[in-house]
Scaffold this motif. Structure first.
Motif, short mmCIF file in Angstrom:
data_model
loop_
_atom_site.label_atom_id
_atom_site.label_comp_id
_atom_site.label_asym_id
_atom_site.label_seq_id
_atom_site.Cartn_x
_atom_site.Cartn_y
_atom_site.Cartn_z
N TRP A 15 0.83 -1.22 0.00
CA TRP A 15 0.00 0.00 0.00
C TRP A 15 0.87 1.27 0.00
N HIS A 19 0.69 3.99 -2.89
CA HIS A 19 0.33 5.35 -2.47
C HIS A 19 1.35 6.36 -3.02
N LEU A 22 0.84 6.58 -6.95
CA LEU A 22 -0.42 7.23 -7.31
C LEU A 22 -0.39 8.72 -6.95
N SER A 23 0.38 9.07 -5.91
CA SER A 23 0.47 10.48 -5.51
C SER A 23 1.37 11.29 -6.42
N GLU A 66 -6.03 -4.38 -9.15
CA GLU A 66 -7.43 -3.96 -9.23
C GLU A 66 -8.36 -5.18 -9.33
N THR A 76 -11.67 -0.09 -5.27
CA THR A 76 -10.55 0.12 -6.18
C THR A 76 -9.26 0.23 -5.37
N ARG A 78 -7.20 2.75 -5.47
CA ARG A 78 -7.13 4.10 -4.90
C ARG A 78 -7.93 4.19 -3.60
N GLU A 79 -9.09 3.57 -3.59
CA GLU A 79 -9.92 3.62 -2.39
C GLU A 79 -9.26 2.90 -1.23
N ALA A 82 -6.10 4.90 -0.08
CA ALA A 82 -6.47 6.11 0.64
C ALA A 82 -7.00 5.79 2.03
N ILE A 88 -4.58 10.51 -1.14
CA ILE A 88 -3.61 10.46 -2.23
C ILE A 88 -3.37 11.87 -2.76
N ASP A 90 -1.33 14.77 -5.37
CA ASP A 90 -1.04 14.91 -6.80
C ASP A 90 0.18 15.81 -6.90
#
Length: 423
Positions: A15, A19, A22-23, A66, A76, A78-79, A82, A88, A90
């Protein structure tokens, strides 16, 4: 797979890695994990439904993870990430936003009225940009630059001590410009750029630069040369200037006299300003007691010069300035026009070209900066690479002064009363 199973410590590296990627704000197709110990490899194999243990540093495809979560958890990636690790970010968007904020800051500085009205400050703005943000903060940097611009707009000072000037200018903070403060260094750097001198590297040089900007000037030794002033009133300043005008002489007015002028009323007539005392000397020689109102800055104007010009403008006088056509002359002109209501007098590109056509080229003009009153002037000077000092065009300047005498009805035949002198 339950939420509790997903929160097993052995899956935490998975994770965390997702993380982080994705960030980033960039597209993600697969993420490398690890190095993993045996327990973490087993947990990952269970999560993905693998029939054997993955490598210690495996790549995990986002689509594979996924699919595994869709079957076992219904959320998902992302869920889940997070929920377990935290929101998350950007980072790409953050970088773009930070870059936009920095770009907006420097664009604001370069377009600021104080910088635009004194183009020599463009070099200072470039230096500020090169120095970067204060502690990485756009907000703190803008606050400091705003304070510096406030100080620069208020200069030259009227001869106050530095703490008094700082208190008047910066919301009562008498120590804001103390030696060694970041703001003091920033303003002194700007002043050195405007005056074309090296930044001060010692206390004595710093004091000299502040004094040049009107800080703690001596009220008696800070003077301005005038001629032809005939104000109404019975105050000291009126009596001194009228007496000198009647005698066809220049008056050297002190800052102390200007600060306490007594009764002083000046007619709303044009007042011409020159950079060099020699022009005033020629005007007095030619016109004597009929000389129109004339002020000399004697190079860079001190606080007495600016104080007098503002006094005259407040009485309705129309100020007209002329100086040398060289790099420093253009910067002095920009300074006078910025600090007072003066307009340029025979200081446009067409005047420069006409002077070049009539006279031999002078020395190189030195460092050129933009002339705010005529964008074509600096390019013209760069084209000819030659300066034109005021004395070379004295005949044109004196002709304008003579026309003013005639228009005012002071004399009927100025060509007889005021024969041409060698200029």
């Amino acid at each position: 797979m339950s939420d509790r199973s997903l929160r097993r410590p052995e899956l935490h590296p998975v994770w965390l890695a997702f993380h982080d990627r994705l960030s980033s704000g960039r597209p993600v197709s697969r993420v490398r994990i690890g190095p993993l110990n045996d327990a973490e490899r087993e947990a990952l194999a269970d999560l993905l439904g693998l029939d054997r243990l993955p490598d210690a540093k495996p790549f995990i495809a986002l689509t594979r993870l996924e699919a595994a979560l869709a079957e076992t958890d219904g959320r998902t990636v992302r869920e889940v990430v997070a929920d377990i690790v935290g929101p998350i970010d950007d980072r790409a968007a953050d970088r773009r936003r930070a870059n936009d904020e920095r770009a907006a800051l420097w664009a604001w500085l370069e377009a600021h009225n104080t910088v635009r009205s004194q183009p020599a400050l463009a070099d200072w703005a470039t230096h500020c940009r090169g120095a970067g943000l204060i502690h990485g903060s756009v907000t703190r940097t803008r606050e400091l630059l705003s304070a510096a611009l406030t100080v620069l707009a208020a200069l030259p000072a009227g001869g106050e001590p530095l703490p008094v000037f700082a208190a008047h200018t910066l919301d009562g903070d008498s120590h804001a410009l103390d030696d060694g403060t970041r703001l003091s260094s920033l303003v002194l750097r700007a002043l050195s750029t405007v005056y074309g001198v090296e930044p001060p590297d010692g206390a004595q040089q710093r004091r000299a630069l502040w004094a040049r900007a009107g800080i703690a000037d001596d009220e008696l030794s800070t003077t301005v040369l005038t001629a032809g002033l005939c104000p109404d009133g019975h105050g000291t300043l009126s009596r001194v200037t009228n007496a000198c005008t009647e005698a066809g002489q220049a008056a050297s007015l002190t800052l102390a006299q200007l600060r306490t002028p007594g009764e002083f009323r000046f007619p709303a007539v044009p007042v011409h300003i020159t950079e060099n005392p020699s022009i005033m000397a020629l005007a007095l020689r030619r016109f004597g007691p009929y000389c129109p109102p004339l002020i000399c800055t004697s190079g860079w104007p001190n606080s007495a010069v600016i104080h007098l010009l503002r006094m005259l403008a407040a009485e309705g006088a129309e100020l007209r300035y002329h100086g040398d056509f060289d790099g420093e002359g253009i910067r002095i002109a920009a300074y006078v026009l910025d600090k007072t209501s003066a307009a340029a007098w025979r200081m446009k590109a067409q005047d420069y070209r006409a002077a070049i056509a009539r006279h031999n080229h002078g020395p190189t003009p030195g460092r050129l900066t933009e002339a705010p009153w005529d964008p074509a002037l600096a390019p013209a000077m760069a084209e000819y690479v030659a300066s034109v000092v005021e004395e070379v065009v004295a005949d044109s300047l004196l002709s304008d002064l003579e026309s003013q005498i005639t228009a005012a009805g002071a004399v009927h035949k100025p060509q007889i009363l005021f024969p041409e002198s060698n200029t």
